[in-house]
Scaffold this motif. Structure first.
Motif, short mmCIF file in Angstrom:
data_model
loop_
_atom_site.label_atom_id
_atom_site.label_comp_id
_atom_site.label_asym_id
_atom_site.label_seq_id
_atom_site.Cartn_x
_atom_site.Cartn_y
_atom_site.Cartn_z
N ALA A 138 1.21 -0.45 -4.14
CA ALA A 138 0.00 -0.30 -3.32
C ALA A 138 0.32 0.42 -2.02
CB ALA A 138 -0.61 -1.67 -3.04
N PHE A 139 1.45 0.12 -1.43
CA PHE A 139 1.82 0.74 -0.15
C PHE A 139 1.98 2.25 -0.30
CE2 PHE A 139 4.78 2.18 3.10
CZ PHE A 139 4.25 1.63 4.24
N VAL A 140 2.77 2.67 -1.29
CA VAL A 140 3.02 4.11 -1.44
C VAL A 140 1.86 4.82 -2.11
CG1 VAL A 140 5.51 3.73 -1.49
CG2 VAL A 140 4.26 3.90 -3.66
N GLY A 141 0.96 4.06 -2.71
CA GLY A 141 -0.22 4.68 -3.30
C GLY A 141 -1.38 4.84 -2.34
N ASP A 142 -1.26 4.25 -1.16
CA ASP A 142 -2.30 4.32 -0.13
C ASP A 142 -2.55 5.78 0.24
OD1 ASP A 142 -3.53 4.39 2.51
OD2 ASP A 142 -3.08 2.26 2.67
N ALA A 143 -3.80 6.19 0.22
CA ALA A 143 -4.14 7.58 0.53
C ALA A 143 -3.70 7.99 1.92
CB ALA A 143 -5.65 7.79 0.37
N ARG A 144 -3.73 7.05 2.86
CA ARG A 144 -3.30 7.37 4.22
C ARG A 144 -1.79 7.64 4.26
NH1 ARG A 144 -5.00 1.99 6.97
NH2 ARG A 144 -4.04 1.33 5.00
N PHE A 145 -1.02 6.83 3.56
CA PHE A 145 0.43 7.03 3.49
C PHE A 145 0.76 8.39 2.88
CE2 PHE A 145 4.46 6.80 1.23
CZ PHE A 145 5.31 6.29 2.18
N ARG A 146 0.08 8.72 1.80
CA ARG A 146 0.34 9.99 1.13
C ARG A 146 -0.07 11.17 2.00
NH1 ARG A 146 0.51 10.35 -4.81
NH2 ARG A 146 1.59 8.48 -5.52
#
Length: 280
Positions: free
Chosen positions: A116-124
């Motif tokens: 979920a963390f690395v899939g977050d649109a903001r993170f990406r």
């Protein structure tokens, strides 16, 4: 041959700032600074290092970049930035002119839900910004979390990604085959590099004995999968002191890599790190 330690840390110890230092990590609970590391580098004839963040704070980035201005042998800094911040462009801009800025990292291994963390649109979005700026991103996960970061690594292919510590295999548990299956998809991605670092702490058993023979199996597999041009040495100092000395940490990799051709050793000890972190 120039030699680079591509992964080590500096800090002024503050218990509240470094909650990951548990009760059995007393050796780490003090200031560890460049004057402590420099004599160790000199003994091993290592010319430069990459200072990597150890806490999730933008003040950490400022601190490491400040040290790099004072000690020219700190050739690069892998700092921290909140990739999910709405104003990340503004936050990043103040560091872009810093000569030592090489990249960023977050302790993804500590997230409750890595996928979920690395899939977050903001993170990406934030990571794409780093890649547009030609800044490398280090990925810190445990072996059992590697599967969750494979889609991220596949999508983020515009600049280098670096898998820290071979993906932290459980050397003590001899999880080699399981770890190999997990890391193989990353090895198939040419933009993913791998640090031969942080392994001595994973290879030390409960009695304090370092199982270097077990460790070599993981090193051999990393060499097979990634090749020498995508591997780089890192000590993970001072964290390595939980298991053994800086000298022994470096000697283990020296001994293992002695069989490589000169060009391959050059890549492991210098060339890969220079390429990854744009070190002249």
């Amino acid at each position: 041959m120039m030699k680079i330690d591509a992964h080590q840390h500096f800090w002024r110890y503050d218990a509240a700032a470094y909650p990951w230092m548990s009760a059995d990590m007393q050796v780490l609970k003090r200031d560890w600074l460049p004057d402590d590391l420099r004599p160790l580098l000199e003994v091993q004839r290592i010319d430069a290092c990459i200072a990597v963040q150890a806490r999730a704070s933008e003040a950490e980035t400022d601190f490491l970049l400040m040290l790099a201005t004072q000690y020219p042998w700190i050739a690069g800094v892998v700092g921290w930035i909140d990739l999910r911040a709405g104003d990340i462009e503004h936050r990043l801009a103040r560091w872009l002119e810093a000569p030592a800025l090489a990249g960023f990292r977050h302790q993804i291994q500590d997230e409750a839900d890595v996928a979920a963390f690395v899939g977050d649109a903001r993170f990406r979005r934030g990571l794409r910004l780093l890649q547009r700026q030609q800044l490398t991103y280090d990925i810190l996960v445990f072996a059992h979390q590697i599967e969750a970061i494979v889609p991220l690594c596949r999508d983020m292919d515009q600049h280098w990604l670096v898998l820290d510590h071979l993906g932290k295999p459980r050397v003590r548990a001899r999880d080699h085959d399981e770890w190999r299956r997990a890391v193989t998809p990353l090895a198939a991605m040419p933009h993913v590099l791998c640090k031969v670092s942080g392994l001595v702490t994973e290879a030390m058993d409960a009695a304090g004995e370092l199982h270097s023979d077990d460790l070599r199996q993981y090193l051999d597999t990393a060499l097979e999968l990634f090749g020498p041009s995508r591997l780089m040495f890192g000590s993970d100092w001072p964290v390595c002191l939980l298991a053994t000395s800086y000298a022994r940490t470096a000697a283990l990799i020296e001994s293992w890599s002695a069989r490589l051709a000169r060009a391959e050793r050059d890549a492991l000890w210098c060339g890969t790190a220079q390429r990854a972190y744009s070190i002249g």
